[in-house]
Design a protein around this motif. Structure first.
Motif, mmCIF file in Angstrom:
data_model
loop_
_atom_site.group_PDB
_atom_site.id
_atom_site.type_symbol
_atom_site.label_atom_id
_atom_site.label_comp_id
_atom_site.label_asym_id
_atom_site.label_seq_id
_atom_site.Cartn_x
_atom_site.Cartn_y
_atom_site.Cartn_z
ATOM 1 N N GLY A 413 0.526 -1.275 0.311
ATOM 2 C CA GLY A 413 0.205 0.084 0.363
ATOM 3 C C GLY A 413 0.677 1.371 -0.013
ATOM 4 O O GLY A 413 2.029 1.450 0.078
ATOM 5 N N GLU A 414 0.427 2.053 -0.470
ATOM 6 C CA GLU A 414 0.574 3.466 -0.276
ATOM 7 C C GLU A 414 1.612 3.888 0.423
ATOM 8 O O GLU A 414 3.174 4.249 0.363
ATOM 9 N N MET A 415 1.328 3.792 1.747
ATOM 10 C CA MET A 415 2.224 4.355 2.720
ATOM 11 C C MET A 415 2.804 3.594 3.241
ATOM 12 O O MET A 415 4.568 3.404 3.793
ATOM 13 N N LEU A 416 3.515 2.205 3.136
ATOM 14 C CA LEU A 416 4.353 1.671 3.443
ATOM 15 C C LEU A 416 5.058 0.523 2.115
ATOM 16 O O LEU A 416 5.764 0.020 2.646
ATOM 17 N N SER A 417 4.968 0.704 1.335
ATOM 18 C CA SER A 417 5.341 0.245 -0.113
ATOM 19 C C SER A 417 6.499 1.118 -0.493
ATOM 20 O O SER A 417 7.923 0.321 -0.284
ATOM 21 N N SER A 418 7.094 2.621 0.214
ATOM 22 C CA SER A 418 8.477 3.071 -0.361
ATOM 23 C C SER A 418 9.300 3.084 0.607
ATOM 24 O O SER A 418 9.308 2.725 1.743
ATOM 25 N N THR A 419 10.731 2.458 0.271
ATOM 26 C CA THR A 419 11.961 1.845 0.380
ATOM 27 C C THR A 419 12.481 2.324 1.610
ATOM 28 O O THR A 419 13.359 3.650 -0.171
ATOM 29 N N PRO A 420 12.927 3.095 2.731
ATOM 30 C CA PRO A 420 14.183 3.927 2.876
ATOM 31 C C PRO A 420 15.388 4.144 1.853
ATOM 32 O O PRO A 420 15.535 2.638 0.518
ATOM 33 N N LEU A 421 16.117 4.712 1.449
ATOM 34 C CA LEU A 421 16.731 4.979 0.722
ATOM 35 C C LEU A 421 17.797 4.207 0.452
ATOM 36 O O LEU A 421 18.739 3.808 -0.122
ATOM 37 N N THR A 422 18.415 3.884 1.814
ATOM 38 C CA THR A 422 19.741 2.886 2.188
ATOM 39 C C THR A 422 18.939 1.524 1.409
ATOM 40 O O THR A 422 20.054 0.206 0.795
ATOM 41 N N LEU A 423 17.752 1.627 1.582
ATOM 42 C CA LEU A 423 17.435 -0.326 0.525
ATOM 43 C C LEU A 423 16.928 -0.269 -0.354
ATOM 44 O O LEU A 423 17.187 -1.133 -0.856
ATOM 45 N N ALA A 424 16.640 0.839 -0.346
ATOM 46 C CA ALA A 424 15.891 1.182 -2.785
ATOM 47 C C ALA A 424 17.122 0.832 -2.921
ATOM 48 O O ALA A 424 16.738 0.488 -4.165
ATOM 49 N N GLU A 425 17.796 1.067 -3.083
ATOM 50 C CA GLU A 425 19.070 0.290 -4.617
ATOM 51 C C GLU A 425 19.008 -1.094 -4.170
ATOM 52 O O GLU A 425 20.598 -1.552 -4.390
ATOM 53 N N THR A 426 18.807 -2.275 -2.965
ATOM 54 C CA THR A 426 19.100 -3.767 -3.275
ATOM 55 C C THR A 426 18.968 -4.221 -4.383
ATOM 56 O O THR A 426 19.660 -5.076 -4.459
ATOM 57 N N ALA A 427 18.150 -4.228 -4.826
ATOM 58 C CA ALA A 427 17.509 -4.830 -5.836
ATOM 59 C C ALA A 427 17.819 -4.346 -7.206
ATOM 60 O O ALA A 427 18.919 -5.987 -8.256
ATOM 61 N N SER A 428 18.625 -2.850 -7.557
ATOM 62 C CA SER A 428 18.845 -2.564 -8.536
ATOM 63 C C SER A 428 20.685 -2.962 -8.748
ATOM 64 O O SER A 428 20.593 -3.871 -9.800
ATOM 65 N N SER A 567 7.799 -1.079 4.627
ATOM 66 C CA SER A 567 7.583 -2.188 6.374
ATOM 67 C C SER A 567 8.410 -2.196 7.780
ATOM 68 O O SER A 567 8.376 -3.013 8.466
ATOM 69 N N LYS A 568 10.078 -2.597 7.535
ATOM 70 C CA LYS A 568 10.746 -3.251 8.538
ATOM 71 C C LYS A 568 11.902 -2.417 8.030
ATOM 72 O O LYS A 568 12.626 -1.920 6.922
ATOM 73 N N HIS A 569 12.668 -1.995 9.246
ATOM 74 C CA HIS A 569 13.516 -1.771 9.801
ATOM 75 C C HIS A 569 15.153 -2.830 8.617
ATOM 76 O O HIS A 569 14.682 -4.258 8.767
ATOM 77 N N HIS A 570 16.309 -2.136 8.371
ATOM 78 C CA HIS A 570 17.034 -2.805 8.166
ATOM 79 C C HIS A 570 17.922 -4.260 8.647
ATOM 80 O O HIS A 570 17.779 -4.787 8.180
ATOM 81 N N LYS A 571 17.637 -3.886 10.061
ATOM 82 C CA LYS A 571 18.006 -4.985 10.689
ATOM 83 C C LYS A 571 17.394 -6.370 10.158
ATOM 84 O O LYS A 571 17.848 -7.421 10.536
ATOM 85 N N GLU A 572 16.370 -5.384 10.637
ATOM 86 C CA GLU A 572 15.354 -7.005 11.029
ATOM 87 C C GLU A 572 14.965 -7.624 9.569
ATOM 88 O O GLU A 572 14.681 -8.494 9.415
ATOM 89 N N LEU A 573 15.233 -6.638 8.584
ATOM 90 C CA LEU A 573 15.229 -7.630 6.713
ATOM 91 C C LEU A 573 16.154 -8.019 6.221
ATOM 92 O O LEU A 573 16.044 -9.018 5.811
ATOM 93 N N LEU A 574 17.566 -7.993 6.949
ATOM 94 C CA LEU A 574 19.039 -8.878 7.264
ATOM 95 C C LEU A 574 18.926 -9.781 7.329
ATOM 96 O O LEU A 574 20.193 -10.608 7.640
ATOM 97 N N ALA A 575 18.288 -10.145 8.680
ATOM 98 C CA ALA A 575 18.350 -10.959 9.500
ATOM 99 C C ALA A 575 18.247 -12.228 9.247
ATOM 100 O O ALA A 575 19.321 -13.311 9.417
#
Length: 606
Positions: A413-428, A567-575
C-alpha cells in the motif's frame, strides 16, 4: 508536500538509434491519457474536496479517536497520498521526457502548486500524531491489527518529533516548498539546455559525457575540455543554486534543531548515523586497496605513466567498441533475471511490452536513468538514455531491478511501500550483479573475462568510492556554507580536496576539472543521497556472498525482503540472511569482494 521524487541519475543527440533497434517509449495513459483528460480533472476536484473534509473531520481530534476511527483516518490520508502521487507522477514524467517544453514545465508547476495548496490543511496530521502519548498509541495498535500494520510509518513520523515546529510554522513551510523547488527546476533546465561542441558535433550533456568512455583518447580529451569550458561559463549559476539550496537547508535545520546537516537524511533513510559513519570510514580507509590500486593497474594497461581525468572511464585497449542493440540488451537482462528465478523475469516482462520504459536519447530529455514507482495502484516507469554501450546494459539491469522491487513492494500500500534509500538500491544493484555474472559465465576468452571484470570493478568504484567522495564533498560544502556565501572558487576547492584523495596518486587533474561538481543532480535534489549507493553496493556484495555460499532457499528470503517495502527496518530485513549492517565488519565483507576482483585482475598480469 507531494512532489515527484527526483529521477536519480544512476550511472542529447537526436534519438541516436544508430542500429539500436526499436527503442521503446513511455505510454503514460495508465496514469492519465492527457493533461486535459476528464479523469485528471475529476481527481483534482476530488483531491481538493477530500483534503478539506479530512481537515474538518480530524483537525484537533486525533488524540480522541478510537482504534477503528484512527484506522479510517489513516486510510483516508493514504487515499489522498495515492491520488496526489498519481497526478504528480504524470506531470513529472511528461516533463522529464521533454524538459525544454514550456507547456510541460508549466503544467508540472501548476499541478505542484495546486496539490501543495490542497494538502497544506493536512499538515496537522503528522503534528498531532506526534503529540499522542506513546502509551495511548501503543494501546490503539494493540486493539486493531489493521492499524498496527502502519506502525513502521508512525515510527518514522515520530522520529521527527524532536525537530517539529509549531503547527502554523509547519503549514507555512509546506506552502513555501514550491519556492525551493524553483531552484531545482532552474538547475534541471540549465543542465538540459547546455550545448557542447565536440569535434564539430553539437551535443547535449548526456552525449558529451558519453564521449568520456570512447576508445579514442583525443576524443575523450576534447569532450572533457569542452565540459570544463561550458561548466566554467555557467559556474556562477550553479554556485548560486548550491549556495541558495544549502542556505535554505541550514535555516530549516537550525529552526528544527537538527544536530547536523545530515540528520534529516539519516532519519528519512531510517538508518543510524553511526552506521553511515562506519560505512564512510570503511570505504575511505579502503581507497588505497580499491581505487588507488585499480587505477594504477589501468594506467599500465593504457600504457600511461600518469592518468588524466578523461582516462578514468576509458575502455581498455583490448576492448572492442561493441554496440549492443536493444533486443540483445533485453535478452541478456531477461535471461539473467530468469536464471535467478523465473518469477523475476515474469515481473520484468511487462516493462518491455507495455510501454513502461522510455529508452532513447532525445533532445531536451532529462539526463541519466531512473525508475519511478508512481503509485501502488499503477506501476513503475523506467527512464534510460540508451546508447548501446555494454555499461548501458548494466544500467537497464539496474533500473529494472528498481522496477521489480517497486512492483513487489506495492502490495504494502501507498504508505508502507516506499523503501528507505539505503535499501532502495538493493534490488537494482543485485539485478546488475546477476547480469554481470551471466555475462561473465558466457565469456569465452581471457581477454573478454578481463574486460568484464574490469568493467564491474569500475562500476563498483563509481558506486562506492566515487559516491563516498561525493558525500564527503557535500559534508564539507554544507559545513562551509554555514560560515557564509561560497564563491565558485570555494566550491571548486572543496571538490578538488576529495577528488585527489579518492582517485589516487596516479591522476593529474586538468584545468577546469574543478567545476565538475556542477552537473551532479543529487547535490541539489537530494542532499546526502549519495551514500545510499555505497550502502546498497556493500549490502548487495554481502548478500551475494551469502547466495554463493548457501543458495538453498535464498530466492524466497530475497523476495520476502523486496515485498516488505518500507515495512521493516534494515536490521530486521537482513537478519534472515545472517547479516547485520550495524556490525562494523559488515562493510569489510562487501569491500573485500571488490578487492578480490582486483586481485584476480592483477593475477592475470602475471
Amino acid at each position: 508536500m507531494f512532489h515527484l521524487p527526483f529521477p536519480v541519475r544512476d550511472a542529447n543527440a537526436g534519438s541516436g538509434a544508430k542500429g539500436l533497434g526499436d527503442l521503446p517509449e513511455w505510454d503514460l495513459s495508465d496514469l492519465y491519457t492527457s493533461e486535459d483528460a476528464p479523469e485528471l480533472k475529476r481527481d483534482l476536484d476530488w483531491l481538493e474536496q477530500a483534503c478539506a473534509s479530512f481537515a474538518t473531520d480530524y483537525e484537533g481530534k486525533l488524540a480522541a479517536l478510537d482504534a477503528a476511527g484512527f484506522l479510517d483516518c489513516v486510510m483516508r490520508n493514504e487515499r489522498i497520498s495515492t491520488i496526489a502521487g498519481r497526478i504528480m507522477s504524470f506531470a513529472g514524467l511528461r516533463y522529464y521526457q521533454l524538459t525544454i517544453d514550456g507547456d510541460r514545465a508549466k503544467f508540472m508547476s501548476d499541478m505542484q502548486e495546486k496539490i501543495t495548496k490542497f494538502t497544506t490543511p493536512l499538515v496537522f496530521f503528522t503534528l498531532e500524531l506526534n503529540r499522542i502519548e506513546d502509551a495511548h498509541l501503543a494501546d490503539l495498535l494493540a486493539q486493531n491489527a489493521d492499524l498496527a500494520r502502519y506502525k513502521p510509518v508512525f515510527d518514522r513520523i515520530r522520529a521527527m518529533k524532536p525537530y517539529q515546529l509549531s503547527d502554523e510554522m509547519e503549514k507555512f513551510l509546506h506552502d513555501l516548498g514550491v519556492v525551493g523547488d524553483a531552484w531545482e527546476k532552474l538547475f534541471d533546465e540549465t543542465i538540459a539546455g547546455l550545448e557542447f561542441e565536440v569535434d564539430g558535433e553539437d551535443l547535449g550533456i548526456e552525449g558529451t559525457l558519453n564521449l568520456l568512455t570512447e576508445q579514442d583518447r583525443a576524443t575523450r580529451e576534447s569532450a572533457a575540455r569542452e565540459l570544463a569550458e561550458v561548466f566554467g561559463k555557467n559556474v556562477k549559476t550553479f554556485a548560486r543554486v548550491h549556495n541558495t539550496q544549502a542556505k535554505e537547508k541550514e535555516i530549516l535545520d537550525r529552526w528544527r534543531g537538527m544536530p547536523t546537516a545530515q540528520t534529516g537524511r539519516h532519519l528519512s533513510n531510517d538508518v543510524e548515523p553511526e552506521v553511515v559513519e562506519a560505512l564512510r570510514n570503511a570505504v575511505v580507509s579502503a581507497y588505497p586497496k580499491l581505487s588507488h590500486r585499480y587505477y594504477a593497474l589501468k594506467a599500465k594497461w593504457l600504457g600511461l605513466d600518469r592518468m588524466q581525468v578523461w582516462d578514468r572511464n576509458a575502455p581498455l585497449p583490448m576492448e572492442t567498441t561493441k554496440i549492443v542493440d536493444w533486443p540483445s540488451a533485453e535478452g541478456i537482462v531477461m535471461e539473467a533475471y530468469g536464471a535467478f528465478d523465473p518469477r523475476m523475469a515474469e515481473i520484468a516482462e511487462p516493462f518491455f511490452t507495455k510501454g513502461w520504459i522510455d529508452a532513447g536519447v532525445k533532445p531536451g530529455k532529462a539526463p541519466g536513468a531512473f525508475a519511478h514507482p508512481t503509485v501502488t495502484e499503477v506501476h513503475p516507469y523506467v527512464m534510460l538514455n540508451y546508447l548501446g554501450k555494454p555499461r548501458d546494459v548494466m544500467t537497464l539491469a539496474h533500473e529494472l531491478g528498481h522496477g521489480v522491487h517497486q512492483v513487489l513492494a506495492a502490495g504494502q500500500g501507498e504508505m508502507l511501500s516506499s523503501t528507505p534509500l539505503t535499501l532502495a538500491e538493493t534490488a537494482s544493484v543485485f539485478g546488475e550483479m546477476l547480469t554481470f555474472r551471466k555475462m561473465l559465465e558466457k565469456a569465452t576468452t581471457q581477454a573478454e573475462r578481463k574486460v568484464l571484470l574490469a568493467g564491474k570493478v569500475e562500476d563498483m568504484i563509481n558506486t562506492v568510492v566515487r559516491q563516498i567522495a561525493f558525500y564527503d564533498f557535500e559534508c564539507k560544502l554544507h559545513a562551509a556554507r554555514r560560515n557564509g556565501e561560497l564563491t565558485p572558487e570555494d566550491i571548486n576547492d572543496l571538490w578538488m580536496s576529495v577528488q585527489a584523495e579518492s582517485l589516487g596518486p596516479v591522476f593529474d587533474f586538468m584545468d577546469g576539472y574543478e567545476t565538475f561538481w556542477a552537473y551532479i543532480p543529487h547535490f541539489i535534489h537530494s542532499p546526502f543521497y549519495v551514500y545510499a549507493y555505497a550502502f546498497g553496493d556493500g549490502l548487495v556484495n554481502a548478500l551475494y556472498a551469502v547466495f554463493e555460499e548457501n543458495p538453498d532457499g535464498f530466492q524466497e528470503k530475497y523476495f520476502d525482503m523486496l515485498k516488505a517495502g518500507g515495512s521493516k527496518h534494515h536490521k530486521e530485513l537482513l537478519a534472515p540472511f545472517g547479516l547485520d549492517a550495524t556490525d562494523p565488519r559488515f562493510w569489510d565483507k562487501g569491500l573485500s569482494m571488490i578487492s578480490g576482483m582486483i586481485d584476480e585482475l592483477e593475477a592475470m598480469e602475471g
